[in-house]
Each structure stands twice: as structure tokens, then as C-alpha cells.
Write a protein that holds these residues in place. Structure first.
Motif, short mmCIF file in Angstrom:
data_model
loop_
_atom_site.label_atom_id
_atom_site.label_comp_id
_atom_site.label_asym_id
_atom_site.label_seq_id
_atom_site.Cartn_x
_atom_site.Cartn_y
_atom_site.Cartn_z
N GLY A 5 0.82 -1.21 0.00
CA GLY A 5 0.00 0.00 0.00
C GLY A 5 0.85 1.26 0.00
N LYS A 6 1.96 1.22 0.72
CA LYS A 6 2.86 2.38 0.79
C LYS A 6 3.49 2.70 -0.56
CE LYS A 6 4.60 1.52 5.45
NZ LYS A 6 5.85 1.23 6.18
N ILE A 7 3.75 1.67 -1.36
CA ILE A 7 4.45 1.90 -2.63
C ILE A 7 3.51 1.89 -3.82
CG2 ILE A 7 6.64 1.00 -1.76
CD1 ILE A 7 6.08 -1.57 -3.41
N SER A 8 2.21 1.80 -3.57
CA SER A 8 1.26 1.79 -4.68
C SER A 8 1.22 3.15 -5.36
CB SER A 8 -0.13 1.39 -4.19
OG SER A 8 -0.64 2.33 -3.28
N GLU A 9 0.90 3.13 -6.63
CA GLU A 9 0.85 4.35 -7.43
C GLU A 9 -0.39 5.17 -7.07
OE1 GLU A 9 0.01 4.88 -12.03
OE2 GLU A 9 1.95 3.91 -11.66
N TYR A 10 -0.20 6.46 -6.93
CA TYR A 10 -1.28 7.37 -6.55
C TYR A 10 -2.39 7.36 -7.60
CZ TYR A 10 -3.56 11.58 -4.76
OH TYR A 10 -4.46 12.47 -4.26
N ASN A 11 -3.62 7.23 -7.14
CA ASN A 11 -4.84 7.25 -7.96
C ASN A 11 -5.04 6.05 -8.87
OD1 ASN A 11 -6.21 9.45 -6.95
ND2 ASN A 11 -5.39 10.87 -8.43
N THR A 12 -4.13 5.07 -8.84
CA THR A 12 -4.36 3.86 -9.63
C THR A 12 -4.29 2.60 -8.77
OG1 THR A 12 -2.04 3.46 -10.20
CG2 THR A 12 -3.31 4.91 -11.67
N ASN A 13 -3.61 2.67 -7.63
CA ASN A 13 -3.40 1.53 -6.74
C ASN A 13 -2.56 0.43 -7.38
OD1 ASN A 13 -4.32 1.99 -4.13
ND2 ASN A 13 -5.67 0.23 -4.15
N LEU A 14 -1.87 0.75 -8.47
CA LEU A 14 -1.04 -0.23 -9.14
C LEU A 14 0.34 -0.28 -8.49
CD1 LEU A 14 -1.90 0.54 -12.87
CD2 LEU A 14 -2.54 -1.50 -11.57
N ILE A 15 0.91 -1.49 -8.52
CA ILE A 15 2.28 -1.66 -8.06
C ILE A 15 3.01 -2.55 -9.06
CG2 ILE A 15 2.09 -1.30 -5.58
CD1 ILE A 15 1.60 -4.24 -5.26
N SER A 16 4.26 -2.28 -9.23
CA SER A 16 5.11 -3.10 -10.08
C SER A 16 6.01 -3.91 -9.17
CB SER A 16 5.93 -2.21 -11.01
OG SER A 16 6.81 -3.00 -11.76
N LEU A 17 5.91 -5.23 -9.27
CA LEU A 17 6.67 -6.08 -8.36
C LEU A 17 7.68 -6.93 -9.11
CD1 LEU A 17 3.95 -7.29 -5.85
CD2 LEU A 17 5.86 -5.76 -5.42
N ASP A 18 8.74 -6.29 -9.60
CA ASP A 18 9.83 -7.05 -10.18
C ASP A 18 10.65 -7.64 -9.02
OD1 ASP A 18 11.24 -4.89 -9.17
OD2 ASP A 18 11.67 -4.03 -11.13
N LYS A 19 11.67 -8.39 -9.36
CA LYS A 19 12.48 -9.08 -8.34
C LYS A 19 13.08 -8.09 -7.34
CE LYS A 19 16.30 -12.20 -7.68
NZ LYS A 19 17.52 -12.77 -8.20
N GLU A 20 13.60 -6.99 -7.85
CA GLU A 20 14.23 -5.99 -6.98
C GLU A 20 13.21 -5.38 -6.00
OE1 GLU A 20 16.12 -1.58 -7.54
OE2 GLU A 20 16.67 -3.09 -9.03
N LYS A 21 12.03 -5.05 -6.49
CA LYS A 21 10.99 -4.46 -5.64
C LYS A 21 10.53 -5.47 -4.57
CE LYS A 21 9.38 -0.96 -6.83
NZ LYS A 21 8.49 -0.08 -7.39
N ARG A 22 10.42 -6.75 -4.95
CA ARG A 22 10.05 -7.79 -3.97
C ARG A 22 11.08 -7.89 -2.86
NH1 ARG A 22 6.41 -12.31 -6.13
NH2 ARG A 22 5.51 -11.40 -8.00
N GLU A 23 12.35 -7.77 -3.22
CA GLU A 23 13.41 -7.82 -2.21
C GLU A 23 13.35 -6.62 -1.27
OE1 GLU A 23 16.97 -8.21 -4.55
OE2 GLU A 23 16.56 -10.32 -5.00
N ILE A 24 13.03 -5.45 -1.81
CA ILE A 24 12.89 -4.25 -0.98
C ILE A 24 11.73 -4.41 -0.01
CG2 ILE A 24 12.27 -1.79 -1.05
CD1 ILE A 24 13.85 -1.67 -3.74
N VAL A 25 10.60 -4.93 -0.51
CA VAL A 25 9.42 -5.15 0.35
C VAL A 25 9.75 -6.18 1.42
CG1 VAL A 25 7.05 -6.03 0.40
CG2 VAL A 25 7.75 -4.45 -1.40
N ALA A 26 10.44 -7.25 1.04
CA ALA A 26 10.82 -8.29 2.01
C ALA A 26 11.70 -7.71 3.11
CB ALA A 26 11.54 -9.44 1.30
N LYS A 27 12.65 -6.88 2.72
CA LYS A 27 13.54 -6.27 3.71
C LYS A 27 12.76 -5.35 4.65
CE LYS A 27 17.86 -3.78 4.17
NZ LYS A 27 18.98 -3.13 3.48
N SER A 28 11.83 -4.55 4.09
CA SER A 28 11.00 -3.66 4.91
C SER A 28 10.13 -4.43 5.89
CB SER A 28 10.10 -2.79 4.02
OG SER A 28 10.86 -1.94 3.23
N CYS A 29 9.70 -5.62 5.45
CA CYS A 29 8.82 -6.45 6.31
C CYS A 29 9.62 -7.41 7.18
CB CYS A 29 7.85 -7.25 5.42
SG CYS A 29 6.69 -6.24 4.53
N GLN A 30 10.94 -7.34 7.10
CA GLN A 30 11.84 -8.22 7.85
C GLN A 30 11.54 -9.69 7.56
OE1 GLN A 30 11.34 -6.84 11.88
NE2 GLN A 30 12.67 -5.10 11.54
#
Length: 148
Positions: free
Chosen positions: A62-87
Motif C-alpha cells: 500500500g505504501k508503494i502503490s501508485e497514486y490514484n491507480t493503486n497499481l504496483i510493479s513487483l519485479d524481483k528488486e521491488k520484492r526484495e525491498i518489500v521483504a527487507k522492509s517487512c523483515q
């Protein structure tokens, strides 16, 4: 929170002599607002079965979703960033559960829409338009809930 300032100078000019008789400084201040996401309390019961890790992933998305579209792009790098943020070591299983239950709607290989019935990053008018355009696919998948 950062602040921006614009300074304007106002001059009073004597019309007969052209002399500047008074000078005033006017400061206009603009304040950047903090980012926030709307979570819809009336629909939170639709996700109360999620594990704590799945909740953390959903809220991080939700934090990284695009404003007014609620879209997110989850490539490998973005998944790793989310994983790190969520520990967490990986978020793939959580994303799979969220997708099978229609909390995340897969749009393409790496693009997802967060179900705006649960949370939305943007204006209410845009949320209602997305709900209207995707009315058939945005319900939480009850079959998945029964078989989990």
C-alpha cells in the motif's frame, strides 16, 4: 516534513513623484503534506484471516502503490525491498496468497492492482471509478477462504 517559502515584495509608489514610499515583504508558505493511504474499516473483516506476515506485506505494498491507480510493479528488486522492509526473507508466498484471494489482482507479469475495497492510495473519485470498471473481479475470493 519539508516546507517551501515564496517571498513577494509589495511596493507602494507615489503616483506624482514615482518615489517608492513603502516596501512590505509578504511571505507565502507552502507545506508539503504527509503521504497517507486510506484503509476501509468496513471491509477489514475481509482480510482478518491473513497472517501477520501477509498483513505486513499488504500494508507495505500500500505504501508503494501508485497514486490514484493503486497499481504496483513487483519485479524481483521491488520484492526484495518489500521483504527487507517487512523483515522477511521472501514475500513470494504472501503475494501468492494475496493474489489467489483477490486482495491483489494480477494485471501483467509484474503489475498488480491492490483491491481498492481494502485500501486505496488516492482520491475517492478515482477509487470509485476503479471499482466501477472492475466490479466483477474485485470481490474477495470466498472459495479460497473456504479452502485455506
Amino acid at each position: 516534513m519539508s516546507k517551501k517559502r515564496n517571498v513577494f515584495v509589495e511596493h507602494n509608489v507615489n503616483q506624482d513623484t514615482g518615489e517608492v514610499s513603502e516596501r512590505r515583504w509578504i511571505t507565502k508558505q507552502s507545506v508539503n503534506t504527509e503521504k497517507f493511504i486510506k484503509y476501509y474499516v468496513e471491509n477489514m473483516h475481509l482480510i482478518d484471516w491473513l497472517t501477520s506476515g501477509q498483513y505486513r506485506v499488504l500494508f507495505e505494498l500500500g505504501k508503494i502503490s501508485e497514486y490514484n491507480t493503486n497499481l504496483i510493479s513487483l519485479d524481483k528488486e521491488k520484492r526484495e525491498i518489500v521483504a527487507k522492509s517487512c523483515q522477511m526473507t521472501s514475500v513470494n508466498q504472501a503475494i501468492s496468497v494475496l493474489t489467489r484471494s483477490n486482495i491483489l489482482i494480477k494485471k501483467s507479469y509484474t503489475s498488480y492492482l491492490i483491491n481498492p475495497r481494502i485500501l486505496f492510495n488516492g482520491e475517492e473519485v478515482k477509487r470509485l471509478k476503479i471499482l466501477e470498471d472492475n466490479n466483477l473481479i474485485l470481490g474477495i475470493n470466498k472459495l479460497f477462504l473456504q479452502n485455506k
